[in-house]
Every structure is written in structure tokens, then in C-alpha cells.
Design an enzyme around this catalytic site. Sequence first.
Site, PDB file in Angstrom:
ATOM      1  N   HIS A 548       6.160  -5.237   6.227  1.00 55.01           N
ATOM      2  CA  HIS A 548       7.196  -4.844   7.190  1.00 55.01           C
ATOM      3  C   HIS A 548       6.663  -3.661   7.996  1.00 55.01           C
ATOM      4  O   HIS A 548       5.642  -3.073   7.656  1.00 55.01           O
ATOM      5  CB  HIS A 548       8.461  -4.419   6.454  1.00 55.01           C
ATOM      6  CG  HIS A 548       8.243  -3.213   5.579  1.00 55.01           C
ATOM      7  ND1 HIS A 548       7.617  -3.297   4.346  1.00 55.01           N
ATOM      8  CD2 HIS A 548       8.509  -1.900   5.775  1.00 55.01           C
ATOM      9  CE1 HIS A 548       7.531  -2.088   3.817  1.00 55.01           C
ATOM     10  NE2 HIS A 548       8.062  -1.204   4.666  1.00 55.01           N
ATOM     11  N   ASP A 550       8.087   0.123   9.746  1.00 59.39           N
ATOM     12  CA  ASP A 550       9.163   1.024   9.343  1.00 59.39           C
ATOM     13  C   ASP A 550      10.207   1.313  10.413  1.00 59.39           C
ATOM     14  O   ASP A 550      11.315   1.709  10.094  1.00 59.39           O
ATOM     15  CB  ASP A 550       8.579   2.347   8.835  1.00 59.39           C
ATOM     16  CG  ASP A 550       7.993   2.185   7.443  1.00 59.39           C
ATOM     17  OD1 ASP A 550       8.274   1.148   6.806  1.00 59.39           O
ATOM     18  OD2 ASP A 550       7.265   3.088   6.989  1.00 59.39           O
ATOM     19  N   HIS A 620       2.846  -2.936   6.941  1.00 55.12           N
ATOM     20  CA  HIS A 620       2.257  -2.665   5.630  1.00 55.12           C
ATOM     21  C   HIS A 620       3.093  -3.289   4.532  1.00 55.12           C
ATOM     22  O   HIS A 620       4.254  -3.653   4.753  1.00 55.12           O
ATOM     23  CB  HIS A 620       2.123  -1.156   5.408  1.00 55.12           C
ATOM     24  CG  HIS A 620       3.435  -0.431   5.512  1.00 55.12           C
ATOM     25  ND1 HIS A 620       3.982  -0.100   6.732  1.00 55.12           N
ATOM     26  CD2 HIS A 620       4.314  -0.004   4.580  1.00 55.12           C
ATOM     27  CE1 HIS A 620       5.145   0.515   6.552  1.00 55.12           C
ATOM     28  NE2 HIS A 620       5.382   0.582   5.245  1.00 55.12           N
ATOM     29  N   ARG A 630       4.105   1.966 -11.415  1.00 52.66           N
ATOM     30  CA  ARG A 630       3.558   2.645 -10.242  1.00 52.66           C
ATOM     31  C   ARG A 630       4.655   3.510  -9.630  1.00 52.66           C
ATOM     32  O   ARG A 630       5.711   3.018  -9.256  1.00 52.66           O
ATOM     33  CB  ARG A 630       3.112   1.602  -9.222  1.00 52.66           C
ATOM     34  CG  ARG A 630       2.660   2.124  -7.866  1.00 52.66           C
ATOM     35  CD  ARG A 630       2.871   1.002  -6.849  1.00 52.66           C
ATOM     36  NE  ARG A 630       2.126   1.171  -5.601  1.00 52.66           N
ATOM     37  CZ  ARG A 630       2.657   1.692  -4.504  1.00 52.66           C
ATOM     38  NH1 ARG A 630       3.885   2.177  -4.508  1.00 52.66           N
ATOM     39  NH2 ARG A 630       1.942   1.726  -3.391  1.00 52.66           N
TER      40      ARG A 630
END
Length: 706
Positions: A548, A550, A620, A630
Amino acid sequence: MASPADWRFFPLLLLFGYVPCCIPAEKSWLQPFDLLYSAGIHAFFQGSWSQSRDYLQQALHSYSLLKKVKVSCQAQCQRETPFHVSLKDLGFMDVVLQRSECLEHCERLQLGPPTRHKVSSLVHKEFQRREPYNFLQAAYFKLGQMDAALTAAHTFFVANPQHAQIREDLGKYRNIQGVRWDNARDLETPPHWEAFEEGVSHYNVQNYTQAILRLETSLKEAFMSLDECRALCEGTQEEKSHAEEIQRQVYEIIADWYVEVLKCRQACAIEIARKPGQKLPVHDFIPTHFHLLHSAYAEVSDGAAAVETLLTYLLFYPRDDSAQEKLQQYRQRFREEEGARARENVNAYIQQSLGEKRLIFYAMENLDISFEDPDAWTPEENIPEVVKNRLRAEKQKRMEAEQEAERTAEEAQRGPLPFEGPRVTLDSHQLNGSQRVVLDGVLTWSECQEILRLARTPAGSGGRRSPHTPHELYSSLSMLKAVQLTGERALATPGVRLFLDAGERSRRIVESYFRTDAPLHVSFTQLVCRTALEGKQEGRVDLSHPVHADNCILDPEGRECWKEPPAYIHRDYSAVLFLNDNFEGGDLFFTDLDAITVTAEVRPTCGRLAAFSSGGENPHGIHAVTSGRRCAIALWFTHSSEHAEKERKEAEQLLTQMEVTSPQDGETVEGSMTRRSSTLSESKNPLGKKQRVSSMEHVRLTREEL
Ligand SMILES: *[C@@H]1O[C@H](CO)[C@@H](O)[C@H](O)[C@H]1NC(C)=O
Ligand SMILES: *[C@@H]1O[C@H](CO)[C@@H](O)[C@H](O)[C@H]1NC(C)=O
């Protein structure tokens, strides 16, 4: 300055019977401009302003007179020894020599011995870049001659719009009382630019009569500039070292020298097409004039001129089908104009240029020289096959060099980092994109651990199904929740302070590194952990977070990104601050607009910050986390102060208050952080914590987690 025994001229001088002894020494010739220039600079650094000003003025004067003499001699010798040489013409060398003799004689009469005005190409370049005006404006300034200073400064600025010092100086002049700002003139830009730009604007608003007037003026002036530029090519080449020259035959030297002259003349087509201060020339500058002119003439029903200018255009592009069609139309429409011809001066220019190209191509086949053809219109059949290949290879090399230079320029634009510690590990180029950077060392290992502890608190760990994939758990902690947590426990958790400050630290880095033109605010902060679900990783093909952008809605098919709601259009920059690396998968990656082609990947690790502009240039996503957990802080930044994160301010006040009441809790971290980010000195708010927290309860978490 060249010495009279200049080797490159030596053979010619002997041939032409040049005898240095017999030049009348007392004759007051034009002072060489490079000597005047260096005297001017010398005086400048001595602080002798008026002397410096005088020398610099004289240098500029001498430079322009020299040009005039060369141009007039060129014209004179053109008449005396017309230069129509073909390769078969055995008299080539004779013609070259005759022509040189004529020029030399003509110039010697007006300027003195030919070596007097031979100037290194470095000095020439400085004059081309208008450097003398920069010294001159400073000298005028010191002498209090403000209007002259402004004009000189402006003249320098036009050719050097990126020059930081001159921008600053001009800013200073602006604030000086009595300086007439509208008096700023540009003393050097060739007149064809103004005419050309006005002509094009008139054309664009269909003001054809005006367009014709200005474009014809532009054309006339452009050809004059071209003549001047070409005339200056003779006698301005760099000297070779004596040792090098001594090895060579006279004719070799002459041939070499002549090829240099021809290349220099050819380059003039680019020279006049590049507006001072602009990087790129106007493509096909001269043909463009005729392209615009023929339509303009047709619009005002001047049939003869329309046919004439179209025929002239066709001299450059005889095989342009649409132009040929137009010609038929014009001939039918303006029947009476059968006699119209292409312009002879343009035809002569084209023939001469092609003649020069032929010689250069011939030399390319036989000598080791390189050449960039400035013209798009050179007919294919005029270029030998061998040369075509070489031109292609050279073009490729040039493009690579340009890319490299661009990259260096982009790097030079990068701002410094605002404090010690972080360092740039990958720049935009290494990340195969634009407006991207990866830095390391933004957090220390113990700082990462402290923030990770937050993620283990009940509020942080949550551990619900990921909204993006059934193979992972997802937990997030917003600034708001972090502060509520602090309030409930009534202690200043070092992790919360760090969570807060890490955002500020990243904000300052992004603002400084990308040299954003306006201040950046943090608009949202979120600590996100993604945990691989054991036993659910087999054959997994999805992503932890789909691709997507931002601040816009990515449309991979249309290869566009729509910057409109519901996208968070206020976001200007984004960043991810990684906290750990003890998991598998989970790399951040960037793609092309197609959302498929991965252009760069970033492996998370504690203290690594990946920052990038939030638009369609940086789609990204996150690769699947296939084992372990993570955690990273996601941050978005905005120029819009109304989108600044409100909870951040409240958190700051609350924390500061609590740190005052329970110093032992926050001490270690707070000490190290406030040293590093100095902007955190918000005024201490006397509000009680109860009141603060309850007021927070009314703040609704309206933003989606990403
Ligand atoms: C067209 O040219 C006239 C002068 O002939 C000028 O007054 C007018 O402003 C021009 N129009 C535009 C739109 O530039
Ligand atoms: C940039 O692209 C090159 C070539 O495709 C690749 O080797 C390199 O890893 C990429 N850079 C990053 C940071 O992924």
C-alpha cells in the site's frame, strides 16, 4: 595566458610567417580579460574594493569586446575564404590554413599577437558561469553602490539559481532601504530567451500576431548568438603539454585542432538552446521556432510566410509526414503562394553544420575522438555505421555518468543528521527509489529492550488475529493507550518516555535529512507487534501487510496513486523504527507502482529506521512473519499542524509531571533522552494526573491501525 612560444600555434605561426619581434609593442591593444580578471580577484582579496571593481568591470568589457572582434573577423573571413570543403577535396588542408591565416591576420590587427588572448578553458568556463559578477556584486556592496550591486548579483543569480550564497546575498539586498528591487536587471542573458518565452506564451493563448513578432525576433537573436558562439570556437582550445605535442606531426596537430574547433561549433546548437540557469536545453530549439511559426502564420492567413516557414522546417525534417501533409494543405489553401521558398540562411546553416558533422564523423572513423551530436535532425544516412555504434555507446556512457551526477546532487541536497549517533546506511539510490532512507543507531539495544517491555504489558500484547492475515497475531499500542497505561499505574514507565521520545527523535531526523521545506509534526505513533502463529505457516504465500502507499490509494493496474480520502492525505512522510530481529521473515519491502515488482528490501533490526515520503513513489509492504515476533514503531509525519498527534502533547505533560514526582523510575532513560532531543521541554502542566487521564478518556481513537 599562453606564452608566445605556444607549441600548438607554432607550426601555423611559422607557416604564416608570424614573427613575434615585429609587432608594434606600443600599440594599446585590448587588455586580455583573464589578466584583468585575476587582477580584480587579487585586489578583492586585498580588500581594495574600488580597484577590484574597476578591474572586474574592465575584464567583463574586454571579454565582450573580444567576442565582438572574433565574430566580425569570422564574418569577414567567411566572405574571403568561403568554406565549402568536401572530403574528396584535396585542398582541405589548404583551406584550413588559408582560413586560419585570414582570421589570425584580422584578429592580430585589432587585438595584437594571437597568443595574447588565449585563455585557459577554466577561465572561459568561469566567465560562462558569470563568476566575475559574483565578485563584482560583493565589491559594489562594499563600496555602497547598492543598485549596481543588485544588478550584478541578479545577473549572477540568473545563471546560478541554486547558489546558496547569492540567494542569501539577494535576500540581504531586499532588506536594505533604498534599494530599488525592480531595478534588478540581467546583463547577460541573450535576448532570444525573453523573445522566445514571450512568443511561446502568446502562441499558447492563440495570440498569433504577437507570437509571430516575438518568435521572429527570437530566431534572429538566436542565430546571432549562434554565430557568436561559433566564432569563439577558434583559438580557445586547451593547450596540450609540450612533450605530448612534440611527438606528433604538424598535420596531425592541425587536424586534431581543427576537429576540436568543429566540435566546439557543433556544441553551440546546445549552448544557445540552454537558458542560463537551466540544466537542460530546449529540445530542437531552432526547428521548434519554425514549427510554431508556420501554424501561427497560417492562423493569420499569411500564406506566403506559412509555406516559407514550413518549407524551412522541412529542411530539418524532410521526411516528417505530417509536415508534408500540411504543406499540401497550405498549397491548396493559399494557391497564390507557389513561389515560396525555404529560408536561405537556415539552409546555409544546415549545410554548414552537416559539412562539419561529415568531417567529424570522418575523424571519428580514423582518429580516436568522441563526439555528441547536438542535433536530433541529422539524417541517418549521413552517419557512417561505425560512427552510429560509437555514438550509441557514448550516449549510453553519458547517460550513466549523468545518473551518477544526479545521484551525487541528490545526496548533496540531503540535510545533516540533527544529532550524533544515527548514521545513514542506505540512501534513496541504494534503495532503488526516491525519498527513501535507512539509518542505523537511532535507538540503542537497551532502549529497544525498554520499549519492547511495553509491548509485553497487557495493553500492549493483546494478541488478536491480525487484520491482514490469518497466520499471525497482531498487537498494537497507540500513544493514547500508552499514556493511559501510565496513568493507571501512576508511574512514569521508562518505556513510555522512550516510546514518546523515539518518535520525536525520528521526526527530527526525517525533517533534517529530507530538508523538508516546512516543519514536520508527528501525526500518529503506534507500536505494532506481529507474531507468527505456530503450526499455521506451512505453504504460506500471503504477506504480513499487503502493499500500500501511506497517503494515497494505490491503483496498480492504472499505475497511479490517488491522493484523495479515505486515504490519509495529510501524511507527508512515514517511518518504521525497528526494535528487534529475533524472528523469521517480516522484512519491509518497497515496490514499483505495480505493487508487484520489489525494488528494495529492508531487514529489521534494533534501532534501524526506515523513512520515506508517504506518496505513490513509495508503495511498501511487509513479508510474512513465519516464526517469532516482530515489533516496530510505525510513525507518520505531517506538515499540517492540525493533524499533529494530540495525545503526544498530553503524554508529554503527564510524563513530565510524573517524572518529577517519582524521579527514580524515569531517571536513567530520561537523562539520556533529554540530552539527545532538546525539543521536549514543554511547559510543566500543573493539572493533576486524574483529571488528565479522565480527559483522555474522551479522546476517541478514530484512526485505523495500519
Ligand atoms: C494578446 O496580445 C495583445 C497585444 O496585441 C495583448 O494586449 C493581450 O493581452 C494578449 N493576450 C493575451 C491573453 O496574452
Ligand atoms: C536495489 O536493486 C539491486 C538490483 O536489483 C539489488 O541488488 C539491491 O539489493 C536493491 N537494494 C536493496 C536495498 O534492496
